[in-house]
Scaffold this motif. Structure first.
Motif, short mmCIF file in Angstrom:
data_model
loop_
_atom_site.label_atom_id
_atom_site.label_comp_id
_atom_site.label_asym_id
_atom_site.label_seq_id
_atom_site.Cartn_x
_atom_site.Cartn_y
_atom_site.Cartn_z
N ILE A 25 1.13 -1.24 0.01
CA ILE A 25 0.01 0.36 -0.08
C ILE A 25 0.87 1.11 -0.61
O ILE A 25 0.55 2.28 -1.05
CB ILE A 25 -0.99 -0.19 1.40
N ILE A 26 1.83 1.24 0.99
CA ILE A 26 2.74 2.82 0.97
C ILE A 26 3.18 2.13 -0.33
O ILE A 26 3.11 3.74 -1.01
CB ILE A 26 3.93 2.03 2.26
N ALA A 27 3.97 2.16 -1.19
CA ALA A 27 4.47 1.66 -2.56
C ALA A 27 3.06 2.40 -3.37
O ALA A 27 4.18 2.92 -4.35
CB ALA A 27 5.06 0.03 -2.95
N ALA A 28 2.54 1.93 -3.49
CA ALA A 28 1.41 2.28 -4.49
C ALA A 28 1.11 3.69 -3.71
O ALA A 28 1.09 4.48 -5.15
CB ALA A 28 -0.15 1.54 -4.07
N THR A 29 0.77 4.41 -2.96
CA THR A 29 0.84 5.37 -2.56
C THR A 29 2.15 5.88 -3.02
O THR A 29 2.06 7.18 -3.25
CB THR A 29 0.93 6.06 -0.83
N VAL A 46 -5.50 4.28 -4.30
CA VAL A 46 -4.10 3.72 -3.44
C VAL A 46 -4.69 2.33 -3.85
O VAL A 46 -4.87 1.50 -4.08
CB VAL A 46 -3.91 4.23 -2.16
N ALA A 47 -6.41 2.68 -3.56
CA ALA A 47 -7.08 0.91 -3.33
C ALA A 47 -7.17 0.39 -3.99
O ALA A 47 -6.62 -0.73 -4.44
CB ALA A 47 -8.36 1.27 -2.41
N ARG A 48 -7.74 1.28 -5.68
CA ARG A 48 -7.72 0.81 -7.39
C ARG A 48 -6.60 0.15 -7.44
O ARG A 48 -5.96 -0.87 -8.15
CB ARG A 48 -8.14 2.26 -7.87
N ALA A 49 -4.91 1.35 -6.80
CA ALA A 49 -3.60 1.02 -7.55
C ALA A 49 -3.32 -0.70 -6.97
O ALA A 49 -2.39 -1.52 -7.55
CB ALA A 49 -2.84 1.59 -7.42
N VAL A 50 -3.46 -0.86 -5.47
CA VAL A 50 -3.58 -2.05 -5.28
C VAL A 50 -3.70 -3.34 -5.59
O VAL A 50 -4.11 -4.53 -4.96
CB VAL A 50 -3.52 -2.45 -3.97
N GLY A 51 -5.61 -3.22 -6.04
CA GLY A 51 -6.29 -3.80 -6.52
C GLY A 51 -7.59 -4.49 -4.86
O GLY A 51 -7.56 -5.48 -4.94
N ALA A 69 2.29 9.89 6.42
CA ALA A 69 3.59 9.84 6.75
C ALA A 69 3.92 8.55 6.97
O ALA A 69 5.79 8.79 6.49
CB ALA A 69 3.14 10.20 8.72
N LEU A 70 3.84 7.62 6.64
CA LEU A 70 4.22 6.52 6.74
C LEU A 70 5.15 6.02 5.19
O LEU A 70 6.34 5.83 4.52
CB LEU A 70 4.45 4.55 6.32
N THR A 71 4.46 6.80 4.35
CA THR A 71 5.16 7.27 3.15
C THR A 71 6.28 8.16 2.67
O THR A 71 7.18 8.13 2.28
CB THR A 71 4.26 7.73 1.56
N LEU A 72 5.63 9.08 3.84
CA LEU A 72 6.99 10.01 3.86
C LEU A 72 8.74 9.04 4.06
O LEU A 72 9.65 10.03 4.02
CB LEU A 72 7.17 11.41 4.90
N VAL A 73 8.48 8.36 5.42
CA VAL A 73 9.27 7.61 6.36
C VAL A 73 9.89 6.89 4.91
O VAL A 73 11.57 6.66 4.64
CB VAL A 73 8.77 6.24 6.93
N SER A 74 9.06 6.37 3.82
CA SER A 74 10.20 5.58 2.72
C SER A 74 10.82 6.65 1.62
O SER A 74 12.28 6.11 1.04
CB SER A 74 8.49 5.11 1.33
N TYR A 75 10.57 8.01 2.18
CA TYR A 75 11.22 8.78 1.02
C TYR A 75 13.10 9.05 1.70
O TYR A 75 13.73 9.51 1.43
CB TYR A 75 10.82 10.20 0.99
N LEU A 76 12.64 9.59 3.33
CA LEU A 76 13.25 10.01 3.62
C LEU A 76 15.14 8.05 4.23
O LEU A 76 15.77 9.14 4.53
CB LEU A 76 12.99 9.82 5.65
#
Length: 236
Positions: A25-29, A46-51, A69-76
């Motif tokens: 989900i985070i990757a799709a976001t 997001v839900a549609r992208a994940v299916g 916020a957790l998507t920002l974590v992936s960038y950080l």
């Protein structure tokens, strides 16, 4: 007869599936952020992208703010690697600081959604974030931010110890540089300066990402360099 073994195995499998789904989900976001920006990304997208159904997203995250916020974590976490690589040298502290600031600007220019996401969270009051984001998610966000800032703080501390910087509070200064850097990255993204063509007559000019980078580097060095220290060598 004990059933703890099979039960523990099923529990571990369930936890693994949950973590895998959260990662998905985070990757799709993040893909949506990179493609459209943060403003147009919705939970339904997001839900549609994940299916999956949007209700499943809310099983894993308290809401949109926590997911963002957790998507920002992936960038950080990705940026932390870039900062660590930039500072992984035996060069003097001024050169390492220049490399760190340049790496920060380079990452922000390459990932404008990171800037949007980081600024959106910084505009929120702390109490609001505590209401909307779980303690676990806040811990992960804080850990990612602090690990990036720790790289900068270390360079500031090294320069102060070596006598080329004068830094009273490396942690505060690292936070200030991060916050001001985010604002400057927005300026680099817009590429427009506002100025007066004549008294009371506004006009616009252009500013490049390279100019923003050079200004941030110069500002950081000017803030910390001791007056009696030898000037930092020019950028290559």
């Amino acid at each position: 007869m004990s059933t703890s073994g099979p039960t523990d195995g099923r529990r571990r499998a369930a936890v693994a599936r949950r973590r895998a789904r959260e990662t998905e989900i985070i990757a799709a976001t993040r893909r949506l952020f990179d493609e459209r920006g943060t403003g147009d990304a919705q939970i339904e997208d997001v839900a549609r992208a994940v299916g999956i159904n949007r209700a499943i997203v809310y099983r894993h995250f308290t809401g949109k703010e926590e997911l963002f916020a957790l998507t920002l974590v992936s960038y950080l976490d990705e940026m932390r690697e870039a900062l660590a690589a930039a500072s992984a040298t035996d060069a003097p502290a001024p050169e390492r600081l220049r490399a760190l600031v340049s790496a920060f600007v380079g990452y922000g220019v390459a990932h404008p959604a990171f800037v949007d996401c980081a600024q959106a969270l910084m505009r929120r009051q702390g109490a609001d974030l505590l209401d909307e984001i779980s303690e676990g998610a806040l811990f992960r966000l804080g850990r990612s931010i602090s690990s990036c800032l720790a790289t900068l703080s270390t360079v500031l501390e090294d320069g102060d110890r070596d006598g080329v910087f004068r830094v009273e509070d490396p942690t505060l200064l690292a936070n200030m540089l991060y916050a001001s850097g985010l604002g400057a990255l927005q300026l680099a993204r817009v590429g427009i300066l506002v100025k007066e063509a004549a008294p009371g007559i506004p006009t616009v000019g252009q500013v490049s990402a390279e100019q923003v980078r050079d200004y941030l580097v110069g500002s950081a060095l000017a803030l910390v360099t001791r007056p009696d220290a030898a000037p930092a060598p020019p950028a290559p």
